[in-house]
Design an enzyme around this catalytic site. Structure first.
Site, PDB file in Angstrom:
ATOM      1  N   GLU A   1      -9.582  -2.638  -5.947  1.00  0.00           N
ATOM      2  CA  GLU A   1      -9.682  -2.461  -4.502  1.00  0.00           C
ATOM      3  C   GLU A   1      -9.918  -3.973  -3.780  1.00  0.00           C
ATOM      4  O   GLU A   1      -9.102  -4.274  -2.960  1.00  0.00           O
ATOM      5  CB  GLU A   1     -10.679  -1.705  -4.051  1.00  0.00           C
ATOM      6  CG  GLU A   1     -10.372  -0.068  -4.282  1.00  0.00           C
ATOM      7  CD  GLU A   1      -9.009   0.523  -3.438  1.00  0.00           C
ATOM      8  OE1 GLU A   1      -8.959  -0.069  -2.479  1.00  0.00           O
ATOM      9  OE2 GLU A   1      -8.542   1.413  -3.903  1.00  0.00           O
TER      10      GLU A   1
ATOM     11  N   GLU B   1       0.888  11.227   4.807  1.00  0.00           N
ATOM     12  CA  GLU B   1       0.712   9.830   4.889  1.00  0.00           C
ATOM     13  C   GLU B   1       1.978   8.906   4.585  1.00  0.00           C
ATOM     14  O   GLU B   1       2.074   8.048   4.954  1.00  0.00           O
ATOM     15  CB  GLU B   1      -0.551   9.760   3.789  1.00  0.00           C
ATOM     16  CG  GLU B   1      -1.001   8.011   3.882  1.00  0.00           C
ATOM     17  CD  GLU B   1      -2.299   8.097   3.147  1.00  0.00           C
ATOM     18  OE1 GLU B   1      -2.433   7.306   2.115  1.00  0.00           O
ATOM     19  OE2 GLU B   1      -3.332   8.706   3.556  1.00  0.00           O
TER      20      GLU B   1
ATOM     21  N   GLU C   1     -10.465   7.105  -2.834  1.00  0.00           N
ATOM     22  CA  GLU C   1     -10.581   7.529  -1.533  1.00  0.00           C
ATOM     23  C   GLU C   1     -11.801   7.134  -0.892  1.00  0.00           C
ATOM     24  O   GLU C   1     -11.673   6.840   0.333  1.00  0.00           O
ATOM     25  CB  GLU C   1     -10.712   8.976  -1.435  1.00  0.00           C
ATOM     26  CG  GLU C   1      -9.331   9.611  -1.851  1.00  0.00           C
ATOM     27  CD  GLU C   1      -8.084   9.543  -1.255  1.00  0.00           C
ATOM     28  OE1 GLU C   1      -7.806   8.475  -0.674  1.00  0.00           O
ATOM     29  OE2 GLU C   1      -7.287  10.709  -0.958  1.00  0.00           O
TER      30      GLU C   1
ATOM     31  N   ASP D   1       0.959  -1.081   0.184  1.00  0.00           N
ATOM     32  CA  ASP D   1       0.076  -0.060   0.028  1.00  0.00           C
ATOM     33  C   ASP D   1       0.754   1.206  -0.199  1.00  0.00           C
ATOM     34  O   ASP D   1       0.474   2.347  -0.551  1.00  0.00           O
ATOM     35  CB  ASP D   1      -0.902   0.121   1.224  1.00  0.00           C
ATOM     36  CG  ASP D   1      -2.020   1.050   0.828  1.00  0.00           C
ATOM     37  OD1 ASP D   1      -2.717   0.682  -0.044  1.00  0.00           O
ATOM     38  OD2 ASP D   1      -2.488   1.824   1.744  1.00  0.00           O
TER      39      ASP D   1
END
Length: 212
Positions: free
Chosen positions: A196, A81, A130, A45
C-alpha cells in the site's frame, strides 16, 4: 497469544502508518496534487481493483458459508466500483487499457498467490487491503472537489462498517488457527502494508518523473 486484527495494528503501528499516511493523500486534501499524479494512481488502481475482484472471488471459494454474506456484499460493491472507475477515466479522457507498472503488477501477483494460503491468511489480507483504502482516504480529513468524491467512496460510514465486519470474520478464524498459520497471517498484513505504501509512492513519484 492469538493474533487479532487489533493486535496487528498495535504491534505494527509504524508499518501501518506508512501504508495509510502519505504525501499523495495529503496533497489531495490540500488540493495541490498534480493531475498526472492523480491520473497515474487512478489508472493503476483500476487495474489493481480488477485483480482484487478476482482475489475476493477466491476468498469466497475458501470461506465458510457463514462468511458468504459479507464477502458477497463486497463483490457486489466491486462491480459498481469498477464501473465507477471507468466513468471517472472517461471524464478525465484516460485510457485504462494500459500495462501495470511494476509496483501494481507485483501487488497483483501477490494477491494471486494468496489462493494457495489457508483461509485465515486470505481473510486477514482481505481485511487489511480494505482497511488501507478506508483509513487512507479518511485520515487526511475533508477533501476538496474532485477528491472529496474519492474520499467519500472509501471513507464513508457504511464502508467503515463493512471493514469492521471483515475484521470480525478474520478474528473469528484466526482464533482457532494454528500458530504457523497465524504467523502467515501476520506476514500477509505486513506485506499488504508495504505494498500500500509503495502504491502511493508509485503514483506520487513516477508521475513527477514523467513530468520532468
Amino acid at each position: 497469544m492469538t493474533i487479532t486484527c487489533k493486535l496487528l495494528l498495535e504491534n505494527h503501528a509504524q508499518d501501518w502508518q506508512e501504508a495509510t499516511v502519505h504525501p499523495f493523500l495529503e496533497q489531495c486534501q490540500l488540493g495541490i496534487i498534480k493531475p498526472q499524479q492523480f491520473n497515474t494512481w487512478l489508472m493503476q488502481d483500476y487495474l489493481f481493483v480488477v485483480e482484487f475482484t478476482r482475489m475476493v472471488g477466491r476468498v469466497l471459494a475458501s470461506a465458510p458459508p457463514e462468511h458468504f454474506d459479507v464477502i458477497l456484499g463486497g463483490l457486489a460493491a466491486l462491480k459498481d466500483e469498477l464501473n465507477w472507475f471507468q466513468e471517472k477515466a472517461t471524464q478525465r479522457q484516460l485510457n485504462l487499457n494500459i500495462k501495470k507498472q511494476p509496483t501494481c503488477r507485483e501487488y497483483c501477483e501477490y494477491m494471486q498467490s494468496l489462493a494457495d494460503k489457508p483461509y485465515p491468511v486470505q481473510a486477514t489480507a482481505f481485511w487489511a487491503i480494505e482497511l488501507a483504502y478506508n483509513q487512507g482516504w479518511q485520515l487526511p480529513g475533508k477533501m476538496p472537489t474532485p477528491y472529496n468524491e474519492f474520499a467519500q467512496r472509501w471513507g464513508n460510514t457504511d464502508f467503515t462498517k463493512y471493514v469492521k465486519l471483515l475484521s470480525q470474520q478474520a478474528d473469528e478464524v484466526l482464533e482457532t488457527a494454528q500458530e504457523d498459520i497465524q504467523k502467515q497471517a501476520e506476514e500477509s498484513f505486513l506485506i499488504v502494508a508495504k505494498f500500500e505504501h509503495n502504491f502511493w509512492q508509485m503514483a506520487f513519484h513516477t508521475a513527477q518523473h514523467e513530468s520532468k
